[in-house]
Scaffold this motif. Structure first.
Motif, PDB file in Angstrom:
ATOM      1  N   TYR B  32      37.052  34.456 -19.783  1.00  0.00           N
ATOM      2  CA  TYR B  32      36.435  34.807 -18.576  1.00  0.00           C
ATOM      3  C   TYR B  32      37.680  35.002 -17.632  1.00  0.00           C
ATOM      4  O   TYR B  32      38.872  34.376 -17.510  1.00  0.00           O
ATOM      5  CB  TYR B  32      35.634  33.803 -18.103  1.00  0.00           C
ATOM      6  CG  TYR B  32      34.210  34.215 -18.221  1.00  0.00           C
ATOM      7  CD1 TYR B  32      33.481  33.460 -19.341  1.00  0.00           C
ATOM      8  CD2 TYR B  32      33.640  34.949 -17.725  1.00  0.00           C
ATOM      9  CE1 TYR B  32      32.173  33.619 -19.948  1.00  0.00           C
ATOM     10  CE2 TYR B  32      32.024  35.070 -17.925  1.00  0.00           C
ATOM     11  CZ  TYR B  32      31.677  34.531 -18.919  1.00  0.00           C
ATOM     12  OH  TYR B  32      30.252  34.467 -19.194  1.00  0.00           O
ATOM     13  N   LEU B  34      38.324  35.582 -13.423  1.00  0.00           N
ATOM     14  CA  LEU B  34      37.770  35.311 -12.159  1.00  0.00           C
ATOM     15  C   LEU B  34      38.591  35.790 -10.951  1.00  0.00           C
ATOM     16  O   LEU B  34      39.927  35.716 -11.171  1.00  0.00           O
ATOM     17  CB  LEU B  34      37.214  34.022 -11.756  1.00  0.00           C
ATOM     18  CG  LEU B  34      36.250  33.390 -12.780  1.00  0.00           C
ATOM     19  CD1 LEU B  34      37.012  32.705 -13.983  1.00  0.00           C
ATOM     20  CD2 LEU B  34      35.353  32.293 -12.357  1.00  0.00           C
ATOM     21  N   LEU B  93      40.004  32.039 -17.676  1.00  0.00           N
ATOM     22  CA  LEU B  93      39.590  30.648 -18.027  1.00  0.00           C
ATOM     23  C   LEU B  93      39.504  30.904 -19.677  1.00  0.00           C
ATOM     24  O   LEU B  93      39.061  31.750 -20.330  1.00  0.00           O
ATOM     25  CB  LEU B  93      38.075  30.759 -17.502  1.00  0.00           C
ATOM     26  CG  LEU B  93      37.357  29.434 -17.851  1.00  0.00           C
ATOM     27  CD1 LEU B  93      37.967  28.165 -17.056  1.00  0.00           C
ATOM     28  CD2 LEU B  93      35.859  29.547 -17.239  1.00  0.00           C
ATOM     29  N   GLN B  94      40.149  29.851 -20.132  1.00  0.00           N
ATOM     30  CA  GLN B  94      40.150  29.675 -21.618  1.00  0.00           C
ATOM     31  C   GLN B  94      38.967  29.221 -22.296  1.00  0.00           C
ATOM     32  O   GLN B  94      38.356  28.198 -21.829  1.00  0.00           O
ATOM     33  CB  GLN B  94      41.460  28.887 -22.080  1.00  0.00           C
ATOM     34  CG  GLN B  94      41.749  28.869 -23.467  1.00  0.00           C
ATOM     35  CD  GLN B  94      43.009  28.365 -23.747  1.00  0.00           C
ATOM     36  OE1 GLN B  94      43.972  28.477 -23.156  1.00  0.00           O
ATOM     37  NE2 GLN B  94      43.005  27.462 -24.914  1.00  0.00           N
ATOM     38  N   SER B  97      37.167  25.459 -22.248  1.00  0.00           N
ATOM     39  CA  SER B  97      38.177  24.563 -21.302  1.00  0.00           C
ATOM     40  C   SER B  97      37.385  24.803 -19.802  1.00  0.00           C
ATOM     41  O   SER B  97      36.896  26.003 -19.705  1.00  0.00           O
ATOM     42  CB  SER B  97      39.367  24.987 -21.227  1.00  0.00           C
ATOM     43  OG  SER B  97      40.001  24.426 -19.991  1.00  0.00           O
ATOM     44  N   GLU B  98      37.478  24.095 -18.868  1.00  0.00           N
ATOM     45  CA  GLU B  98      37.022  24.417 -17.519  1.00  0.00           C
ATOM     46  C   GLU B  98      38.403  24.807 -16.598  1.00  0.00           C
ATOM     47  O   GLU B  98      38.473  24.702 -15.356  1.00  0.00           O
ATOM     48  CB  GLU B  98      36.408  23.333 -16.772  1.00  0.00           C
ATOM     49  CG  GLU B  98      35.182  22.946 -17.622  1.00  0.00           C
ATOM     50  CD  GLU B  98      34.013  24.018 -17.530  1.00  0.00           C
ATOM     51  OE1 GLU B  98      32.886  23.759 -17.974  1.00  0.00           O
ATOM     52  OE2 GLU B  98      34.255  25.125 -16.635  1.00  0.00           O
ATOM     53  N   LYS B  99      39.501  24.780 -17.267  1.00  0.00           N
ATOM     54  CA  LYS B  99      40.768  24.861 -16.704  1.00  0.00           C
ATOM     55  C   LYS B  99      41.044  26.251 -16.363  1.00  0.00           C
ATOM     56  O   LYS B  99      41.164  27.128 -17.077  1.00  0.00           O
ATOM     57  CB  LYS B  99      41.857  24.181 -17.513  1.00  0.00           C
ATOM     58  CG  LYS B  99      43.288  24.617 -17.038  1.00  0.00           C
ATOM     59  CD  LYS B  99      44.243  24.144 -17.915  1.00  0.00           C
ATOM     60  CE  LYS B  99      45.820  24.554 -17.601  1.00  0.00           C
ATOM     61  NZ  LYS B  99      46.599  24.265 -18.730  1.00  0.00           N
ATOM     62  N   LEU B 100      41.011  26.285 -15.009  1.00  0.00           N
ATOM     63  CA  LEU B 100      41.562  27.916 -14.239  1.00  0.00           C
ATOM     64  C   LEU B 100      42.817  28.050 -14.196  1.00  0.00           C
ATOM     65  O   LEU B 100      43.580  27.256 -13.678  1.00  0.00           O
ATOM     66  CB  LEU B 100      40.791  28.171 -13.049  1.00  0.00           C
ATOM     67  CG  LEU B 100      39.370  28.268 -13.099  1.00  0.00           C
ATOM     68  CD1 LEU B 100      38.576  28.258 -11.496  1.00  0.00           C
ATOM     69  CD2 LEU B 100      38.898  29.416 -13.522  1.00  0.00           C
ATOM     70  N   PHE B 102      45.635  30.382 -12.555  1.00  0.00           N
ATOM     71  CA  PHE B 102      45.774  31.131 -11.608  1.00  0.00           C
ATOM     72  C   PHE B 102      47.113  32.003 -11.423  1.00  0.00           C
ATOM     73  O   PHE B 102      48.222  31.563 -12.104  1.00  0.00           O
ATOM     74  CB  PHE B 102      45.672  30.554 -10.219  1.00  0.00           C
ATOM     75  CG  PHE B 102      44.243  29.980  -9.753  1.00  0.00           C
ATOM     76  CD1 PHE B 102      43.902  29.023 -10.219  1.00  0.00           C
ATOM     77  CD2 PHE B 102      43.349  30.907  -9.149  1.00  0.00           C
ATOM     78  CE1 PHE B 102      42.695  28.469  -9.836  1.00  0.00           C
ATOM     79  CE2 PHE B 102      42.092  30.410  -8.562  1.00  0.00           C
ATOM     80  CZ  PHE B 102      41.596  29.283  -9.079  1.00  0.00           C
TER      81      PHE B 102
END
Lengths: 113, 112
Positions: B32, B34, B93-94, B97-100, B102
């Motif tokens: 994803y 963003l 977004l991998q 994971s919830e780790k963005l 940037f």
């Protein structure tokens, strides 16, 4: 509904001191992530908590730590502050179950002198 | 290792014209992407996202295009308005994971 609340908004500390920042996520959200924003590095991931457990951790020294409480509120702590820790610290609230939209608080501006 | 790159630190456009913000990534595990907008002294605000299985997502004046083979995405704002002036961050977004992750952001200035 209330947004993500971070306290305090501004903080000035001296080198060597420690600091605790607080984040209250959106009601019902179970995941909280912390980011550091500096002019040269953009937003860098610190850590993520879900249901009181740290699930992910970024590349920051052990002086940076955090925790999450049963009500999903989270705190991050920085010990032995250095001048380079001056930054905007942002908390992101995510509903969980891999919700792709993270809601950010206004951040805490930390200045280390 | 910078997994998400926004190579233009700033962009200036005239009101009413198109703004195109670019972002490149190296991590093939991102599923994803963003875009966030950030005003000074405020936290980032979510704008629009795109799944890696799509090549375009549109929401009003904002359209995001994804070129997976080139590992490139872009945000188009049409027509640009002075209120769009802000710093825009691209994030990946991998999966799992919830780790963005940037990029460093692009400061957009829309001139009246």
């Amino acid at each position: 509904k209330a947004g993500v609340t971070q306290t305090p908004r501004y903080l000035i500390k001296t080198r060597g001191q420690q600091v605790t920042l607080s984040c209250s996520p959106i009601s019902g959200h179970r995941s909280v992530s912390w980011y550091q924003q500096t002019p040269g590095q953009g937003l860098q991931f610190l850590f993520e908590y879900f249901s009181e457990t740290q699930r992910n951790k970024g590349n920051f020294p052990g002086r940076f730590s955090g925790r999450q409480f049963s009500n999903s509120r989270s705190e991050m702590n920085v010990s032995t502050l250095e001048l380079g820790d001056s930054a905007l610290y942002l908390c992101a609230s995510i509903r969980g179950a891999r919700d792709t939209e993270a809601f950010f608080g206004q951040g805490t501006r930390l200045t280390v002198v | 290792d910078q997994q998400v790159k926004q190579n233009s630190p700033s962009l200036s456009v005239q009101e009413g014209r198109i703004s195109i913000l670019n972002c490149d990534y190296t991590n093939s595990m991102f599923d994803y992407f963003l875009w966030y907008k950030k005003y000074p002294a405020e936290g980032p605000t979510f704008l629009i996202s795109i799944s890696s299985i799509k090549d375009k997502n549109e929401d009003g004046r904002f359209t995001v295009f994804l070129n997976k083979s080139a590992k490139h995405l872009s945000l188009h704002i049409v027509p640009s308005q002075p209120g769009d002036s802000a710093v825009y961050f691209c994030a990946g977004l991998q999966g799992g994971s919830e780790k963005l992750v940037f990029g460093k952001g692009t400061k957009l200035t829309v001139n009246p």
